[in-house]
Write a protein that holds these residues in place. Structure first.
Motif, PDB file in Angstrom:
ATOM      1  N   HIS A 177      -4.086   7.460  -0.729  1.00 28.26           N
ATOM      2  CA  HIS A 177      -3.717   8.016   0.576  1.00 28.26           C
ATOM      3  C   HIS A 177      -4.918   8.124   1.523  1.00 28.26           C
ATOM      4  O   HIS A 177      -4.744   8.170   2.732  1.00 28.26           O
ATOM      5  CB  HIS A 177      -3.063   9.387   0.396  1.00 28.26           C
ATOM      6  N   SER A 178      -6.136   8.130   0.983  1.00 27.41           N
ATOM      7  CA  SER A 178      -7.327   8.237   1.837  1.00 27.41           C
ATOM      8  C   SER A 178      -7.832   6.874   2.319  1.00 27.41           C
ATOM      9  O   SER A 178      -8.740   6.811   3.137  1.00 27.41           O
ATOM     10  CB  SER A 178      -8.454   8.975   1.105  1.00 27.41           C
ATOM     11  N   TYR A 179      -7.225   5.800   1.803  1.00 29.26           N
ATOM     12  CA  TYR A 179      -7.627   4.460   2.246  1.00 29.26           C
ATOM     13  C   TYR A 179      -7.194   4.257   3.690  1.00 29.26           C
ATOM     14  O   TYR A 179      -6.055   4.500   4.063  1.00 29.26           O
ATOM     15  CB  TYR A 179      -7.002   3.385   1.353  1.00 29.26           C
ATOM     16  N   ARG A 180      -8.129   3.836   4.496  1.00 26.87           N
ATOM     17  CA  ARG A 180      -7.857   3.514   5.903  1.00 26.87           C
ATOM     18  C   ARG A 180      -8.026   2.015   6.067  1.00 26.87           C
ATOM     19  O   ARG A 180      -8.977   1.440   5.556  1.00 26.87           O
ATOM     20  CB  ARG A 180      -8.837   4.235   6.836  1.00 26.87           C
ATOM     21  N   GLU A 181      -7.139   1.404   6.767  1.00 29.26           N
ATOM     22  CA  GLU A 181      -7.134  -0.047   6.889  1.00 29.26           C
ATOM     23  C   GLU A 181      -8.243  -0.584   7.795  1.00 29.26           C
ATOM     24  O   GLU A 181      -8.115  -1.631   8.386  1.00 29.26           O
ATOM     25  CB  GLU A 181      -5.766  -0.519   7.387  1.00 29.26           C
ATOM     26  N   GLN A 182      -9.359   0.152   7.865  1.00 27.05           N
ATOM     27  CA  GLN A 182     -10.486  -0.305   8.678  1.00 27.05           C
ATOM     28  C   GLN A 182     -11.246  -1.428   7.982  1.00 27.05           C
ATOM     29  O   GLN A 182     -11.876  -2.242   8.614  1.00 27.05           O
ATOM     30  CB  GLN A 182     -11.442   0.860   8.953  1.00 27.05           C
ATOM     31  N   GLY A 183     -11.214  -1.443   6.668  1.00 26.97           N
ATOM     32  CA  GLY A 183     -11.920  -2.459   5.904  1.00 26.97           C
ATOM     33  C   GLY A 183     -10.987  -3.065   4.885  1.00 26.97           C
ATOM     34  O   GLY A 183      -9.819  -2.696   4.786  1.00 26.97           O
ATOM     35  N   LEU A 223       0.825  -1.213   0.000  1.00 25.50           N
ATOM     36  CA  LEU A 223       0.000   0.000   0.000  1.00 25.50           C
ATOM     37  C   LEU A 223       0.857   1.260   0.000  1.00 25.50           C
ATOM     38  O   LEU A 223       0.521   2.251  -0.659  1.00 25.50           O
ATOM     39  CB  LEU A 223      -0.962  -0.005   1.187  1.00 25.50           C
ATOM     40  N   GLU A 224       1.993   1.228   0.708  1.00 27.18           N
ATOM     41  CA  GLU A 224       2.921   2.362   0.689  1.00 27.18           C
ATOM     42  C   GLU A 224       3.481   2.563  -0.718  1.00 27.18           C
ATOM     43  O   GLU A 224       3.579   3.694  -1.201  1.00 27.18           O
ATOM     44  CB  GLU A 224       4.058   2.140   1.684  1.00 27.18           C
ATOM     45  N   SER A 225       3.875   1.456  -1.355  1.00 28.03           N
ATOM     46  CA  SER A 225       4.408   1.540  -2.721  1.00 28.03           C
ATOM     47  C   SER A 225       3.352   2.106  -3.671  1.00 28.03           C
ATOM     48  O   SER A 225       3.657   2.929  -4.535  1.00 28.03           O
ATOM     49  CB  SER A 225       4.838   0.159  -3.217  1.00 28.03           C
ATOM     50  N   LEU A 226       2.133   1.662  -3.480  1.00 31.96           N
ATOM     51  CA  LEU A 226       1.026   2.142  -4.302  1.00 31.96           C
ATOM     52  C   LEU A 226       0.827   3.649  -4.099  1.00 31.96           C
ATOM     53  O   LEU A 226       0.662   4.400  -5.063  1.00 31.96           O
ATOM     54  CB  LEU A 226      -0.245   1.371  -3.936  1.00 31.96           C
ATOM     55  N   ALA A 227       0.879   4.080  -2.857  1.00 28.77           N
ATOM     56  CA  ALA A 227       0.706   5.504  -2.531  1.00 28.77           C
ATOM     57  C   ALA A 227       1.838   6.353  -3.113  1.00 28.77           C
ATOM     58  O   ALA A 227       1.618   7.510  -3.476  1.00 28.77           O
ATOM     59  CB  ALA A 227       0.615   5.696  -1.022  1.00 28.77           C
ATOM     60  N   LEU A 228       3.020   5.775  -3.219  1.00 23.94           N
ATOM     61  CA  LEU A 228       4.161   6.504  -3.783  1.00 23.94           C
ATOM     62  C   LEU A 228       4.159   6.484  -5.310  1.00 23.94           C
ATOM     63  O   LEU A 228       5.036   7.068  -5.947  1.00 23.94           O
ATOM     64  CB  LEU A 228       5.475   5.914  -3.257  1.00 23.94           C
ATOM     65  N   GLY A 229       3.196   5.793  -5.899  1.00 20.43           N
ATOM     66  CA  GLY A 229       3.086   5.758  -7.357  1.00 20.43           C
ATOM     67  C   GLY A 229       3.960   4.735  -8.028  1.00 20.43           C
ATOM     68  O   GLY A 229       4.222   4.845  -9.233  1.00 20.43           O
TER      69      GLY A 229
END
Length: 181
Positions: free
Chosen positions: A61-67, A9-15
């Motif tokens: 970046h707005s994805y929260r690991e709640q779901g 998810l971090e890699s995805l957020a960094l593009g």
């Protein structure tokens, strides 16, 4: 790197290009299936899938690991599809739903007989009914979740599902009776 772990998810957020490609290959079939069942047009579904991934990548970046990440992505796909129909309806406010349906049903390809039957039955429903029924039955969203997604009340979702399934039952029964004759 495992699918959908924190590092991914971090890699995805960094593009990261590889992460985006992996995300696309994992999610595209699921999202495409859901979108095409609602809009019943492969061409429109391809465009909406593309738009969905743009939104996913821009808003990771707005994805929260709640779901589950998949559920979050599907919600974006459904919102994108519903927004498309709302925009289309506003642009063609002189058209009724039947005209919009006829436009969307052009060039529909069916590959499996069972899917043909399901698609045929779904064709008696408007796009909103298809979307709500799909979310409720296939995606197993609750009426409350559907209400939040569509900005309507849970009773709206319940009535849409009830009316849509009634239409489908009637058409199914008519087709069954026609085969017997």
């Amino acid at each position: 790197m495992d699918w959908c772990d924190e590092q991914f998810l971090e890699s995805l957020a960094l593009g990261d290009k590889d992460a985006r490609e992996q995300c696309y290959h994992f999610l595209a079939p699921q999202l495409y299936t859901a979108i095409v069942k609602i809009c019943q047009s492969h061409e429109v579904a391809q465009d909406l899938l593309h738009d969905t991934f743009i939104i996913i990548f821009e808003n990771i970046h707005s994805y929260r690991e709640q779901g589950l990440f998949v559920a979050w992505a599907k919600r974006i796909a459904f919102n994108t599809t519903i927004s498309f129909f709302r925009t289309m309806k506003k642009k063609a406010n002189y058209c009724d739903d039947e005209v919009v349906e006829q436009v969307l049903e052009l060039n529909i390809e069916k590959s499996i007989d069972d899917l043909k039957v399901i698609d045929e039955l779904f064709s008696v429903c408007g796009y909103e009914e298809r979307a709500v029924i799909w979310l409720y039955i296939v995606e197993q969203y609750s009426h409350k979740e559907i209400a939040e997604l569509t900005n309507k009340s849970p009773s709206y979702s319940k009535s849409i599902v009830s009316r849509g399934l009634k239409k489908i039952r009637i058409v199914s029964q008519e087709k069954s009776n026609a085969r017997v004759k």
